[in-house]
Design a protein around this motif. Sequence first.
Motif, PDB file in Angstrom:
ATOM      1  N   ASN A 188       0.808  -1.227   0.000  1.00 53.82           N
ATOM      2  CA  ASN A 188       0.000   0.000   0.000  1.00 53.82           C
ATOM      3  C   ASN A 188       0.840   1.275   0.000  1.00 53.82           C
ATOM      4  O   ASN A 188       0.293   2.363   0.141  1.00 53.82           O
ATOM      5  CB  ASN A 188      -0.917   0.021   1.234  1.00 53.82           C
ATOM      6  N   MET A 189       2.162   1.114  -0.155  1.00 57.86           N
ATOM      7  CA  MET A 189       3.013   2.310  -0.039  1.00 57.86           C
ATOM      8  C   MET A 189       2.640   3.402  -1.025  1.00 57.86           C
ATOM      9  O   MET A 189       2.813   4.590  -0.768  1.00 57.86           O
ATOM     10  CB  MET A 189       4.488   1.942  -0.207  1.00 57.86           C
ATOM     11  N   GLN A 190       2.112   3.018  -2.160  1.00 59.13           N
ATOM     12  CA  GLN A 190       1.699   4.037  -3.133  1.00 59.13           C
ATOM     13  C   GLN A 190       0.182   4.089  -3.291  1.00 59.13           C
ATOM     14  O   GLN A 190      -0.314   4.504  -4.338  1.00 59.13           O
ATOM     15  CB  GLN A 190       2.400   3.823  -4.465  1.00 59.13           C
ATOM     16  N   ASN A 191      -0.520   3.730  -2.241  1.00 59.66           N
ATOM     17  CA  ASN A 191      -1.975   3.908  -2.230  1.00 59.66           C
ATOM     18  C   ASN A 191      -2.206   5.353  -1.761  1.00 59.66           C
ATOM     19  O   ASN A 191      -2.379   5.628  -0.572  1.00 59.66           O
ATOM     20  CB  ASN A 191      -2.607   2.887  -1.275  1.00 59.66           C
ATOM     21  N   PHE A 192      -2.142   6.269  -2.710  1.00 57.32           N
ATOM     22  CA  PHE A 192      -2.117   7.698  -2.372  1.00 57.32           C
ATOM     23  C   PHE A 192      -3.395   8.159  -1.684  1.00 57.32           C
ATOM     24  O   PHE A 192      -3.376   9.076  -0.877  1.00 57.32           O
ATOM     25  CB  PHE A 192      -1.803   8.536  -3.613  1.00 57.32           C
ATOM     26  N   ILE A 205       2.559   7.105  11.986  1.00 54.07           N
ATOM     27  CA  ILE A 205       2.455   6.142  10.878  1.00 54.07           C
ATOM     28  C   ILE A 205       3.794   5.424  10.675  1.00 54.07           C
ATOM     29  O   ILE A 205       4.845   6.066  10.658  1.00 54.07           O
ATOM     30  CB  ILE A 205       2.111   6.879   9.550  1.00 54.07           C
ATOM     31  N   LEU A 206       3.728   4.104  10.516  1.00 52.05           N
ATOM     32  CA  LEU A 206       4.911   3.323  10.135  1.00 52.05           C
ATOM     33  C   LEU A 206       4.760   3.023   8.645  1.00 52.05           C
ATOM     34  O   LEU A 206       3.863   2.263   8.256  1.00 52.05           O
ATOM     35  CB  LEU A 206       4.969   2.016  10.946  1.00 52.05           C
ATOM     36  N   LEU A 207       5.605   3.638   7.846  1.00 45.49           N
ATOM     37  CA  LEU A 207       5.471   3.520   6.390  1.00 45.49           C
ATOM     38  C   LEU A 207       6.499   2.544   5.836  1.00 45.49           C
ATOM     39  O   LEU A 207       7.693   2.843   5.755  1.00 45.49           O
ATOM     40  CB  LEU A 207       5.640   4.898   5.743  1.00 45.49           C
ATOM     41  N   LYS A 208       6.017   1.374   5.437  1.00 47.19           N
ATOM     42  CA  LYS A 208       6.927   0.377   4.879  1.00 47.19           C
ATOM     43  C   LYS A 208       7.313   0.738   3.450  1.00 47.19           C
ATOM     44  O   LYS A 208       6.518   1.338   2.724  1.00 47.19           O
ATOM     45  CB  LYS A 208       6.266  -0.993   4.932  1.00 47.19           C
ATOM     46  N   ARG A 209       8.512   0.339   3.061  1.00 51.34           N
ATOM     47  CA  ARG A 209       8.959   0.582   1.694  1.00 51.34           C
ATOM     48  C   ARG A 209       8.279  -0.410   0.764  1.00 51.34           C
ATOM     49  O   ARG A 209       8.192  -1.603   1.070  1.00 51.34           O
ATOM     50  CB  ARG A 209      10.480   0.405   1.620  1.00 51.34           C
ATOM     51  N   GLY A 210       7.796   0.064  -0.372  1.00 47.30           N
ATOM     52  CA  GLY A 210       7.136  -0.799  -1.348  1.00 47.30           C
ATOM     53  C   GLY A 210       8.076  -1.856  -1.898  1.00 47.30           C
ATOM     54  O   GLY A 210       9.298  -1.663  -1.911  1.00 47.30           O
ATOM     55  N   ALA A 213       9.960  -0.217  -4.678  1.00 48.66           N
ATOM     56  CA  ALA A 213      10.021   1.255  -4.635  1.00 48.66           C
ATOM     57  C   ALA A 213      11.453   1.766  -4.523  1.00 48.66           C
ATOM     58  O   ALA A 213      12.267   1.199  -3.794  1.00 48.66           O
ATOM     59  CB  ALA A 213       9.208   1.766  -3.455  1.00 48.66           C
ATOM     60  N   THR A 214      11.727   2.843  -5.235  1.00 52.61           N
ATOM     61  CA  THR A 214      13.015   3.513  -5.048  1.00 52.61           C
ATOM     62  C   THR A 214      12.934   4.308  -3.742  1.00 52.61           C
ATOM     63  O   THR A 214      11.836   4.533  -3.213  1.00 52.61           O
ATOM     64  CB  THR A 214      13.305   4.508  -6.190  1.00 52.61           C
ATOM     65  N   ILE A 215      14.080   4.741  -3.273  1.00 54.90           N
ATOM     66  CA  ILE A 215      14.108   5.527  -2.028  1.00 54.90           C
ATOM     67  C   ILE A 215      13.338   6.837  -2.229  1.00 54.90           C
ATOM     68  O   ILE A 215      12.609   7.286  -1.352  1.00 54.90           O
ATOM     69  CB  ILE A 215      15.568   5.740  -1.587  1.00 54.90           C
ATOM     70  N   GLU A 216      13.481   7.414  -3.417  1.00 57.34           N
ATOM     71  CA  GLU A 216      12.767   8.670  -3.681  1.00 57.34           C
ATOM     72  C   GLU A 216      11.248   8.465  -3.673  1.00 57.34           C
ATOM     73  O   GLU A 216      10.505   9.261  -3.102  1.00 57.34           O
ATOM     74  CB  GLU A 216      13.219   9.265  -5.019  1.00 57.34           C
ATOM     75  N   SER A 221       6.095   9.143  -0.726  1.00 58.29           N
ATOM     76  CA  SER A 221       4.915   8.632  -0.024  1.00 58.29           C
ATOM     77  C   SER A 221       4.850   9.213   1.391  1.00 58.29           C
ATOM     78  O   SER A 221       3.763   9.542   1.883  1.00 58.29           O
ATOM     79  CB  SER A 221       4.948   7.103   0.031  1.00 58.29           C
ATOM     80  N   ALA A 222       6.005   9.339   2.025  1.00 65.02           N
ATOM     81  CA  ALA A 222       6.042   9.989   3.351  1.00 65.02           C
ATOM     82  C   ALA A 222       5.560  11.434   3.204  1.00 65.02           C
ATOM     83  O   ALA A 222       4.822  11.950   4.048  1.00 65.02           O
ATOM     84  CB  ALA A 222       7.457   9.959   3.912  1.00 65.02           C
ATOM     85  N   GLU A 223       5.955  12.054   2.108  1.00 69.28           N
ATOM     86  CA  GLU A 223       5.574  13.455   1.845  1.00 69.28           C
ATOM     87  C   GLU A 223       4.047  13.586   1.750  1.00 69.28           C
ATOM     88  O   GLU A 223       3.482  14.562   2.228  1.00 69.28           O
ATOM     89  CB  GLU A 223       6.242  13.913   0.537  1.00 69.28           C
TER      90      GLU A 223
END
Length: 339
Positions: A188-192, A205-210, A213-216, A221-223
């Motif tokens: 769901n990392m890019q479930n905007f 929020i704990l945001l897992k890396r997709g 997903a690239t670091i950017e 997504s954190a943004e």
Amino acid sequence: MIIQMKKNSTKKEYEKIVEYLKAKKLEIKDASTDEVRVFGIIGDTSSIDPTDLYAFDGVKEVTRVSTPFKKASRSFKKKDTIVKLKNGIEIGGDRFIVMAGPCSIESEEQLRIIAKSVKKSGAHLLRGGAYKPRTSPYAFQGLEVEGLKILRKIGDETGLAVVTEIPSPDLIPLFEEYVDIIQVGARNMQNFHLLKALGKCNTPILLKRGLSATIEEWLMSAEYIMAGGNENVILCERGIRTYEKYTRNTLDISAVLAVQELSHLPVIIDPSHAAGRWNMIEKLSLASLAVGASGLIVEVHHDPEHALSDGAQSLKLNKFTHMMEELEKISDVLGKKIK
Ligand code: PEP
Ligand code: MN
């Protein structure tokens, strides 16, 4: 952002792009020479996608010199963010926080056995999935609301703060009531739509890396969450998909260092979903501490052979205790507080 025009580009083409940028309230700093027409864009370029500028005739190359994320960026905020939970636990800075528990909450009894044991061994938070995003629709999907209630109950009984994954925005009010940290899963990392909704809530929020997903992309997504007003974001590197099949995913340990350069947000590691094998977890956890991560989220089960999900990557209770002892041995040397 720097734009270089093609050698044969015309003045008209140049003026057209300048007009477009000025309309976006951006300033142009011309640095052209007789040889090459080149200019910089000054101001907040986060609303421009550099690739869109190739739509203009005459553009040869567009180069970003600043990051597309703002609030998550180290240049926006120099000091490390420390996320404070309701019970006083701090994530970030010189603390090393361990979140431990089963992949899935299976029953009240199961969670109580695991929670009591990980608490005794020094874990700070209890993890456990109530809504499980499984690859197969026929696999165990979680106890859902019942699971959330069990998690809160056992968390309170043992004095552990709790973290669990949210599947969709409609459940935010329920999660805000029951959990201390809301986890956004890798899938769901890019479930905007979800990220935007989480930006409006007050729970960390704990945001897992997709998975790929690239670091950017991860920081963008954190943004999304931070742009909505929720600045309490903890990042979690959980392994990425590569060509390697020996492990479930590939733990990108250097991502911790990259994130710390680019962002002020705390970053933790999930060695369980990275390796997919319990026998690698202790060493990967020690490496996480050594690399300077702010903590871990680890799967632990009292009976992994019969776990309803991810048994193969779950530590038995005594193995988790041993891992905590090993972490404690080296934490002082590495300048991290684990107790
Ligand atoms: C989990 O934490 O149980 C999980 C499903 O993790 P991920 O989203 O990283 O796959
Ligand atoms: Mn799992």
